[in-house]
Design an enzyme around this catalytic site. Structure first.
Site, PDB file in Angstrom:
ATOM      1  N   GLU A 398       8.833  -1.850   0.684  1.00 31.26           N
ATOM      2  CA  GLU A 398       8.427  -3.222   0.951  1.00 31.26           C
ATOM      3  C   GLU A 398       9.469  -3.919   1.816  1.00 31.26           C
ATOM      4  OE1 GLU A 398       5.959  -1.682  -1.986  1.00 31.26           O
ATOM      5  OE2 GLU A 398       8.105  -1.996  -2.302  1.00 31.26           O
ATOM      6  N   GLN A 420       0.457  -3.721  -0.819  1.00 28.30           N
ATOM      7  CA  GLN A 420      -0.658  -3.076  -1.513  1.00 28.30           C
ATOM      8  C   GLN A 420      -1.195  -3.954  -2.638  1.00 28.30           C
ATOM      9  OE1 GLN A 420      -0.292   0.913  -3.650  1.00 28.30           O
ATOM     10  NE2 GLN A 420      -1.119   1.493  -1.647  1.00 28.30           N
ATOM     11  N   PHE A 421      -0.292  -4.577  -3.358  1.00 25.61           N
ATOM     12  CA  PHE A 421      -0.612  -5.615  -4.344  1.00 25.61           C
ATOM     13  C   PHE A 421       0.449  -6.699  -4.217  1.00 25.61           C
ATOM     14  CE2 PHE A 421      -2.651  -1.869  -6.043  1.00 25.61           C
ATOM     15  CZ  PHE A 421      -3.849  -2.342  -6.572  1.00 25.61           C
ATOM     16  N   ALA A 422       0.057  -7.937  -4.420  1.00 26.03           N
ATOM     17  CA  ALA A 422       1.007  -9.042  -4.297  1.00 26.03           C
ATOM     18  C   ALA A 422       2.179  -8.887  -5.253  1.00 26.03           C
ATOM     19  CB  ALA A 422       0.302 -10.371  -4.556  1.00 26.03           C
ATOM     20  N   ASP A 423       1.949  -8.250  -6.390  1.00 24.76           N
ATOM     21  CA  ASP A 423       3.015  -8.051  -7.377  1.00 24.76           C
ATOM     22  C   ASP A 423       4.221  -7.331  -6.763  1.00 24.76           C
ATOM     23  OD1 ASP A 423       1.142  -8.237 -10.214  1.00 24.76           O
ATOM     24  OD2 ASP A 423       0.159  -7.665  -8.353  1.00 24.76           O
ATOM     25  N   PHE A 424       3.947  -6.424  -5.806  1.00 26.65           N
ATOM     26  CA  PHE A 424       5.018  -5.612  -5.237  1.00 26.65           C
ATOM     27  C   PHE A 424       5.834  -6.364  -4.192  1.00 26.65           C
ATOM     28  CE2 PHE A 424       1.946  -1.825  -5.960  1.00 26.65           C
ATOM     29  CZ  PHE A 424       2.152  -1.920  -7.335  1.00 26.65           C
ATOM     30  N   ILE A 425       5.433  -7.585  -3.888  1.00 23.65           N
ATOM     31  CA  ILE A 425       6.152  -8.377  -2.894  1.00 23.65           C
ATOM     32  C   ILE A 425       7.571  -8.703  -3.373  1.00 23.65           C
ATOM     33  CG2 ILE A 425       5.646 -10.783  -3.578  1.00 23.65           C
ATOM     34  CD1 ILE A 425       4.686 -11.203  -0.653  1.00 23.65           C
ATOM     35  N   HIS A 465      -0.363  -5.699 -11.620  1.00 23.56           N
ATOM     36  CA  HIS A 465      -1.316  -5.664 -10.513  1.00 23.56           C
ATOM     37  C   HIS A 465      -2.240  -6.878 -10.521  1.00 23.56           C
ATOM     38  CE1 HIS A 465      -0.093  -1.447 -10.898  1.00 23.56           C
ATOM     39  NE2 HIS A 465      -0.488  -1.271  -9.650  1.00 23.56           N
TER      40      HIS A 465
END
Length: 661
Positions: A398, A420-425, A465
């Site tokens: 990221e 891929q998912f906002a959580d991984f930001i 997620h």
């Protein structure tokens, strides 16, 4: 210790190298005196390390980018950066490159292909990847040279940058200035491998370990590395050197054994070069004295002028207006004669496709977005249509890809990054909030970067997620935060985000992807970001919301309509910048406000709206401002637990409570 070069150099070439080394040293020595006189606030000395920065710069070509660090004054002087504004920058004066908004070497100069550092170590290394990719895509014979210290090699950005460079075969050379200490921590406590350059092997890169105080070895290695990098073979160079002063002057050097200073004093790069010139009959001691006097005279007037230059004068409007680029986007003008019924996900795909057809400077990067089409299939078919240069799978990174996006944007591309998912930001948080967001205010041109982030719950995806993290970014000046809640807005606001000259975080609700559809024009239309919209007129109370909350609000408003109650629905659409005027207007109209959001209650995005209404609209209120938000817990997976967690579980009760007040 003697130094030699493998190739013939003329007396003029030797003197040029010597003058560049000496200019760095003499300016530094003067700065240390000024520091003691309290005329400069801080100094990170590069005394003893001059051969690395000067050697790299003299060996690089003018089109090559250099991303220096604190101790690389020689990069700026060897690139012939004008000394007066350079000194103004170092003194924090108004005519410095950042106008006093940042200090020391936290700046760059695009016309000299220098991109400056930030304090967070290794953060600029992924940016070098982006700059290198831009040069590669343009077919230019140019390389990005990125500096870091030994301490930075433990940071995640170091490893993400090396891996990305190797996977994409980028024309980039990373230079580690291993001066033995990360502030006070010796290298023996930082890494267990014998040489930091050995890490190159793990990434499939070339690695060189060199004497960083031998400028000939530096220059010859850089020339070799540059050729390899241009051939798609990135390089890691570890230059062994030593820091003869403290990390910065206030820290001192008491933690360094005296024997190290004695040993490295014999390897001083300028002393060794003088010995070389004497041995070769190029110059002698009297020549060195004369050259030193000339060098001192060459910067004396600029230095004195900068010392007496004007300090910045605070003007609130000037500072605020510097946060965002005001460059006017120029998307193509087209007619909209055809309409189609489309889902939320369809318009995201068609809008991206439209922009990519219109403008070749758009490219998209992310995990599994190419052949696979992304986990939500939004980029399905893009690879075949637009090619692998513009539709780029990344490793599972990221921070690295966000930094690369910044480098691409500096070169005029319009990069899109799909989380891929906002959580991984969260894994790229530093690049967004400390690098990308602050850069234009500090010194850079426009950074047209769009970060797409699928967010939100209601799909049973659990704590990692399903989060709605848009509120994390509302207090970061320089970003724009967009959260559409309708199909029409998903289409037009994404298009607007893509063309906006500022970095935009575009949050797409996963549950709306395939559950929401309506008839929309075939083409997206540009509009300036930052304007709210009344989606339903009403008189009894207002629901202020955004994103998924829009659908909740419209549904509940329809239910209350049957009871004879008229609720107004204001869709904020963008959380940064906020449309205060529309908020004021609806509060004045209805006198009662419910703030509806999907994120948890505490410090949620609409807490700021509550504060605005309380401070600026108090006299129009007929009831306390009320909030309806999700539970202050992580979002659970089980359907029943998730339903109880969501703001909708208490929405009807909160509206009833507000109306009865």
């Amino acid at each position: 210790m003697a130094i030699t070069t493998k190739k013939e150099i003329s007396a003029d070439q030797a003197l040029n190298i010597y003058k560049n080394l000496l200019l760095h040293r003499r300016i530094e020595e003067r700065m240390l005196k000024l520091l003691r006189q309290n005329k400069i606030s801080k100094w990170f000395s590069g005394i003893g390390q001059e051969a690395v920065g000067v050697g790299v710069t003299l060996s690089a070509k003018p089109k090559d980018y250099i991303l220096p660090m604190h101790r690389n004054l020689g990069v700026f002087t060897a690139r012939n950066v004008p000394l007066y504004p350079l000194f103004c920058q170092l003194f924090g004066k108004a005519e410095g490159f950042t106008g006093g908004r940042d200090r020391s070497f936290h700046f760059g100069i695009m016309e000299h292909n220098i991109v400056g550092m930030i304090s967070h170590l290794a953060a600029m290394m992924p940016v070098a990847d982006g700059l290198a990719l831009a040069k590669k895509l343009k077919g230019e014979d140019a390389v990005a040279f990125s500096f870091c210290g030994d301490g930075a090699t433990s940071e995640g950005d170091f490893h993400e940058a090396l891996n990305l460079a190797a996977v994409w075969k980028l024309p980039v050379v990373f230079i580690i200035e291993n001066n033995g200490y990360g502030l006070s921590t010796p290298t023996s406590e930082q890494f267990a491998c014998e040489h930091l350059s050995d890490r190159a092997k793990g990434y499939g890169m070339h690695g060189f370990n060199i004497d960083g105080n031998n400028i000939f070895e530096v220059m010859e290695t850089v020339e070799k590395a540059r050729k390899l990098a241009l051939n798609g073979e990135p390089v890691l160079i570890e230059a062994k050197t030593f820091r003869m002063r403290g990390h910065e002057e206030a820290s001192g050097t008491h933690y360094v054994p005296d024997i190290l200073f004695e040993n490295w004093a014999e390897k001083d790069p300028i002393l060794r070069f003088e010995n070389f010139m004497e041995r070769e009959g190029i110059a002698g001691k009297e020549d060195f004295k004369k050259i030193t006097k000339e060098i001192d005279q060459s910067f004396r007037k600029d230095l004195e002028k900068a010392i007496n230059a004007e300090d910045p004068v605070f003007d609130e409007q000037t500072e605020i207006s510097a946060v965002y680029s005001t460059e006017e986007p120029k998307p193509p003008v087209h007619s909209n004669g055809i309409t189609y019924e489309k889902r939320f996900v369809d318009v995201l795909q068609s809008t991206l496709w439209q922009a990519f057809e219109e403008d070749d400077s758009f490219l998209i990067m992310g995990q599994d977005i190419a052949e696979y089409g992304g986990v939500f299939k939004i980029t399905e078919g893009f690879l075949k249509e637009f090619g692998e240069d513009r539709i780029r799978n990344t490793p599972i990174i990221e921070s690295g890809v966000l930094g690369a996006a910044m480098g691409l944007a500096l070169e005029g591309f319009k990069p899109v990054v799909e989380m891929q998912f906002a959580d991984f930001i969260s894994c790229g948080f530093n690049q967004i909030v400390n690098n990308i967001a602050k850069s234009h205010y500090r010194w850079t041109p426009s950074l047209n970067i769009t970060i797409r982030a699928p967010h939100g719950g209601g799909v049973g995806a659990g704590p990692f997620h399903s989060q709605s993290v848009e509120g994390w970014f509302m207090q970061i000046p320089g970003l724009k935060v967009v959260v559409p809640g309708t199909v029409e807005d998903a289409q037009n606001l994404l298009y607007s985000s893509l063309y906006d000259p500022n970095p935009v975080l575009f949050f797409e609700h996963k549950k709306l992807y395939r559950s929401l559809k309506t008839t929309v024009p075939d083409k997206a239309t540009y509009e300036p970001l930052g304007k709210a919209k009344i989606l339903k007129e009403g008189n009894d109370a207002t629901i202020v919301t955004y994103g998924m909350g829009v659908q909740w609000a419209l549904n509940i408003a329809e239910e209350f309509e049957h009871k004879g109650i008229s609720l107004e629905v204001l869709d904020l659409r963008t959380l940064l910048p906020l449309d205060k005027e529309s908020i004021h207007a609806t509060v004045k109209k209805t006198g009662k406000v419910l703030l509806l959001q999907e994120p948890m209650l505490t410090l949620g995005p609409l807490s700021e709206i509550s504060a605005i209404i309380s401070e600026e609209c108090f006299e129009w209120l007929d009831a306390p401002v009320m909030r309806c938000a999700s539970l202050d817990t992580p979002i659970p997976h089980d359907k029943g637990l998730e339903d109880g967690f969501m703001a909708t579980a208490k929405l009807e009760d909160q509206i009833t409570k507000l109306l009865k007040y």
